[in-house]
Design an enzyme around this catalytic site. Structure first.
Site, PDB file in Angstrom:
ATOM      1  N   MET A 137      21.278   9.948  10.714  1.00  0.00           N
ATOM      2  CA  MET A 137      21.110  11.354  11.072  1.00  0.00           C
ATOM      3  C   MET A 137      20.269  11.490  12.340  1.00  0.00           C
ATOM      4  O   MET A 137      20.543  12.344  13.188  1.00  0.00           O
ATOM      5  CB  MET A 137      20.470  12.131   9.915  1.00  0.00           C
ATOM      6  N   PHE A 166     -15.650   1.478  -4.941  1.00  0.00           N
ATOM      7  CA  PHE A 166     -14.416   0.712  -4.759  1.00  0.00           C
ATOM      8  C   PHE A 166     -13.233   1.483  -5.347  1.00  0.00           C
ATOM      9  O   PHE A 166     -13.290   1.945  -6.477  1.00  0.00           O
ATOM     10  CB  PHE A 166     -14.547  -0.656  -5.434  1.00  0.00           C
ATOM     11  N   GLN A 167     -12.202   1.601  -4.579  1.00  0.00           N
ATOM     12  CA  GLN A 167     -10.974   2.324  -4.959  1.00  0.00           C
ATOM     13  C   GLN A 167     -11.243   3.781  -5.341  1.00  0.00           C
ATOM     14  O   GLN A 167     -10.564   4.337  -6.202  1.00  0.00           O
ATOM     15  CB  GLN A 167     -10.218   1.590  -6.073  1.00  0.00           C
ATOM     16  N   GLU A 193       3.653   2.892  -6.496  1.00  0.00           N
ATOM     17  CA  GLU A 193       3.426   4.159  -7.198  1.00  0.00           C
ATOM     18  C   GLU A 193       4.329   5.281  -6.689  1.00  0.00           C
ATOM     19  O   GLU A 193       4.645   6.218  -7.423  1.00  0.00           O
ATOM     20  CB  GLU A 193       1.959   4.585  -7.094  1.00  0.00           C
ATOM     21  N   LYS A 197     -12.871   6.766 -15.378  1.00  0.00           N
ATOM     22  CA  LYS A 197     -12.769   5.630 -16.290  1.00  0.00           C
ATOM     23  C   LYS A 197     -13.661   5.817 -17.513  1.00  0.00           C
ATOM     24  O   LYS A 197     -13.273   5.484 -18.632  1.00  0.00           O
ATOM     25  CB  LYS A 197     -13.151   4.350 -15.540  1.00  0.00           C
TER      26      LYS A 197
END
Lengths: 193, 576
Positions: B476, B113-114, B51, B163
């Site tokens: 760097m 969940f999640q 993502e 949802k």
């Protein structure tokens, strides 16, 4: 020094979190914060007392507050004629006639109110300028304060000037922009690696 | 028309002009993905591999085109993976809308969940965010999100949608009419008093300099900037995100400012008697020590975000407005000016810079230096490519050796300094501007942070070129260790994969380049491939980006490249 800010915000979930989070992540100190409704159901009003190190700090935080979409208007009342009110509920041990007499007398002298009397304790309520509330509390301290609750400050500027944007008329942050030009001398840029 | 929340999301995106979204499905966003089946003729979904890649692609899409980039993810880990991309977009003011699925309303707050508090997590790294709890507010919220993302000082906006809100069905009427946000009215014009004050300072200045930043391009003020500079004959220094605001070959452009900026630009800023800061924010990488910054100058700051004015640097005239609008107010009132002595001084400083320039002066030594690679990519792409970078040495060399002529052609994470940005941003940019030639110029370290998107590039057969500047170091950081930590190289040497084999494993053609002579052929070869192609440039390991203002040092206190270019004295980086 202490600065007094009043913010009108949209009455939406999470607004308080946005304001508090802003103070935290920009490393400004909040001394007290009160939130409540206004005469408009969709607008809430916050009074924020903040500790400022530099003269420009209040202006900086006002600019950052304006970046929050839900903040409608912010006023800096620090140097303005204003009414401040703090409310305290104080529970005192009053087991005998002497202490009950004392509490009655203090209460009368300070324009406070006795709101509850039980066999052993009395609850008094005082409203006023924070200094007034402070000195009342100091008077009561020797009697033994059992519990105390304070609301924190609410402030309102005197005179006809109101917070316009509550009526959604002027949408540019005129007051803030005008104060943008003047003073504030903190060149505290960070220089970390 | 009866529509589900999921369908409403797509309907709204289409009305906002969205034609491509970058995303990754999951449980809480599945209804939205299922509804996508109805809209595939109008919206192309790019399946990313992480993502974070989706956010950088949306970001690259937005930077390259000026349109709002859109990324989609599921709840919990899907959404938290977006945080880096949101922060990147926030720091560089990129217009972006992220849509995340959330657990159903009745499960919120139960550690389902999640489940993650996504609006809480993303609050400090978004311009604004929403949790939609009522389907009747969904369409209006998405409209508002796009409005906030693209107006004022642009930025990322996140919309978190449970949802069950996606599943609910209502009569859909698209909310037309003005958007009412009493607390959000981006400023436009400057006040007359401020204009007058600015004009007076401009007229009086003997040694003025323009500092042009990202705001020039954000505001579409390129022409106005050029007019302003030409009428007043004022030299221009650019921030890294200001590159492209004006053709860098324009005679008034001195170059990039700041930590690794052109020495002449930094010297001019320190010596100037007037700074005209246009759409930039005096970042610490640009100012060095703020106490000694441009000590003798008056300062004008034109900036759309009032919180930036007087934040890091106190200015004499702060103009809060849209840059293009403000310049359109100012320009007709300007008088033609000349600053010949000032230009002679700047040219002297530039002479010294040119003398130290590795690309112009180094003799063929059989070695492949990273600045050569960048300069040659510039040459063989005609300087016309859209380039994106990661963060580090190669980024600074890109900024120094790939002059950009047009706006929106350099995509780089300037504010947050996000490694792993370059490659996915290039993919997003190519989707936004299919006619442009797009190059991701990345380091071996940064590339490995998001290289999983090689699969995305292959699946989409997106026609971009990847140039890995491989010095097998976190270059760097290694440079800082060399200069400031007594050459104690801890945790910077890298054992890398064989990037050519790796690309081939993904089905992407690749080549390794080890000498300067091969660069032209390799660049031509990569350009001839229709689809992603990867070039690995194996460069000298111990090169240093010059000049350098050490963090927190005075801007004029630069460490310069030694004039003895071929046999550099590595033991003493301060040798001049």
């Amino acid at each position: 020094m202490k600065s007094t800010l009043v913010a009108l915000v949209e009455n939406k979930p999470g607004v308080l979190n946005r304001v508090v989070s802003l103070f935290r992540r920009r490393a400004f100190n909040m001394d007290s914060l009160t939130v409540g409704r206004t005469h408009r159901p969709d607008v809430s009003r916050m009074t924020i007392i903040m500790d400022t190190e530099h003269p420009g700090d209040a202006k900086k935080i006002i600019m950052h507050l304006y970046k929050l979409i839900d903040v409608i208007e912010v006023q800096n009342l620090t140097d303005q004629a204003r009414i401040n009110r703090d409310l305290a509920l104080i529970k005192i041990r009053t087991t005998d006639a002497i202490s009950r007499n004392n509490i009655t007398e203090f209460t009368y002298r300070y324009g406070a109110r006795i709101v509850d009397i039980g066999p052993d304790v009395t609850i008094v309520e005082i409203t006023g300028e924070p200094d007034h509330v402070e000195s009342f509390i100091r008077e009561l301290e020797p009697m033994g304060i059992i519990e105390m609750a304070r609301t924190g400050l609410v402030s309102m500027g005197r005179g006809v000037r109101s917070m316009k944007k509550a009526d959604h008329e002027s949408k540019r942050h005129t007051a803030a922009l005008l104060s943008l030009q003047s003073n504030g001398n903190s060149n505290n840029g960070s220089t970390g690696g | 028309m009866k529509l589900s929340g999921a369908e409403i999301i797509w309907e709204c995106l289409i009305r906002e002009g969205v034609d491509v979204v970058f995303g990754y499905p999951g449980g809480a966003i599945l209804p939205t993905y299922d509804a996508l089946n109805k809209y595939t003729d109008r919206i192309h979904h790019v399946l990313v591999r992480h993502e974070q890649g989706a956010t950088h692609m949306a970001d690259g899409y937005a930077r390259a085109s000026g349109r709002v980039g859109v990324a989609i993810a599921t709840s919990g880990p899907g959404a938290t993976n977006m945080v880096t991309g949101l922060a990147t977009a926030m720091m560089d003011s990129t217009p972006m809308v992220c849509i995340t699925g959330q657990v159903p309303l009745n499960a919120i707050g139960t550690d389902a969940f999640q489940e993650t508090d996504v609006t809480g997590c993303t609050l400090p790294v978004t311009k604004h965010n929403y949790l939609v709890t009522d389907i009747h507010e969904l369409a209006y919220t998405i409209r508002e999100a796009f409005h906030i993302a693209r107006t004022g000082r642009p930025g990322p906006v996140l919309v978190d949608i449970p949802k069950d809100v996606q599943n609910q069905v209502i009569d859909f009427i698209y909310p037309e009419g003005p958007i009412e946000l009493p607390g959000y009215q981006p400023p436009k014009e400057a006040h007359e008093a401020d204009l007058v004050a600015a004009l007076e300072l401009i007229k009086a200045a003997q040694k003025p300099i323009i500092l042009a930043g990202h705001g020039v391009t954000m505001s579409g003020a390129e022409k106005e900037l050029r007019d302003f500079a030409e009428i007043t004959q004022t030299p221009i220094a650019l921030t890294i995100l200001g590159k492209g605001a004006i053709d860098e070959k324009h005679p008034l452009v001195i170059g990039m400012m700041g930590m690794h900026g052109e020495a002449a630009a930094n010297q001019a800023i320190q010596e100037a008697d007037l700074l005209i800061a246009l759409g930039m924010r005096f970042d610490d990488r640009v100012t060095g020590n703020t106490k000694s910054y441009s000590p003798n100058s008056r300062k004008i700051h034109v900036e759309i975000d009032p919180s930036e004015i007087n934040k890091n640097i106190q200015v004499d005239v702060g103009i809060n407005g849209d840059l293009a609008t403000v310049l359109r107010q100012l320009n007709p009132r300007l008088k033609s000016l000349e600053h010949k002595a000032w230009f002679r001084q700047i040219m002297d400083w530039k002479e010294d810079t040119n003398m130290r320039d590795i690309v112009q002066n180094s003799l063929p030594d059989g070695k492949l230096w990273a600045p050569h690679v960048i300069a040659d990519i510039w040459k063989f792409t005609g300087g016309e490519a859209v380039t994106s970078t990661d963060v580090g040495q190669h980024q600074m060399w890109e900024a120094q050796y790939y002059p950009h002529a047009r706006p929106r052609t350099l995509l780089t994470s300037g504010g947050l300094g996000t490694m792993g940005f370059g490659f996915p941003a290039a993919i997003g940019a190519k989707f936004a501007m299919p006619e442009e030639e797009v190059w991701a110029i990345v380091g071996d370290g940064g590339f490995q942070m998001t290289l999983c998107e090689l699969a995305t590039a292959k699946q989409e057969n997106i026609n971009i070129n990847i140039a890995i500047i491989n010095n097998a170091y976190l270059g760097m950081v290694r440079q800082w260790q060399q200069m400031f930590y007594n050459e104690r190289y801890i945790a910077t040497p890298m054992v890398n994969p064989d990037f050519v084999l790796l690309a081939e494993a993904y089905g992407i053609p690749a080549r390794r380049i080890t000498t300067r002579e091969e660069i032209e052929g390799a660049v031509e070869w990569a350009r001839s491939i229709n689809g992603p192609a990867l070039l690995e440039f194996v460069v000298e390991q111990h090169d240093i980006v010059y000049p350098m203002v050490p963090a927190g040092a005075d801007l004029h206190d630069m460490i310069r490249r030694p004039t003895d270019l071929v046999s550099q004295d590595w033991d003493n980086p301060n040798a001049v």
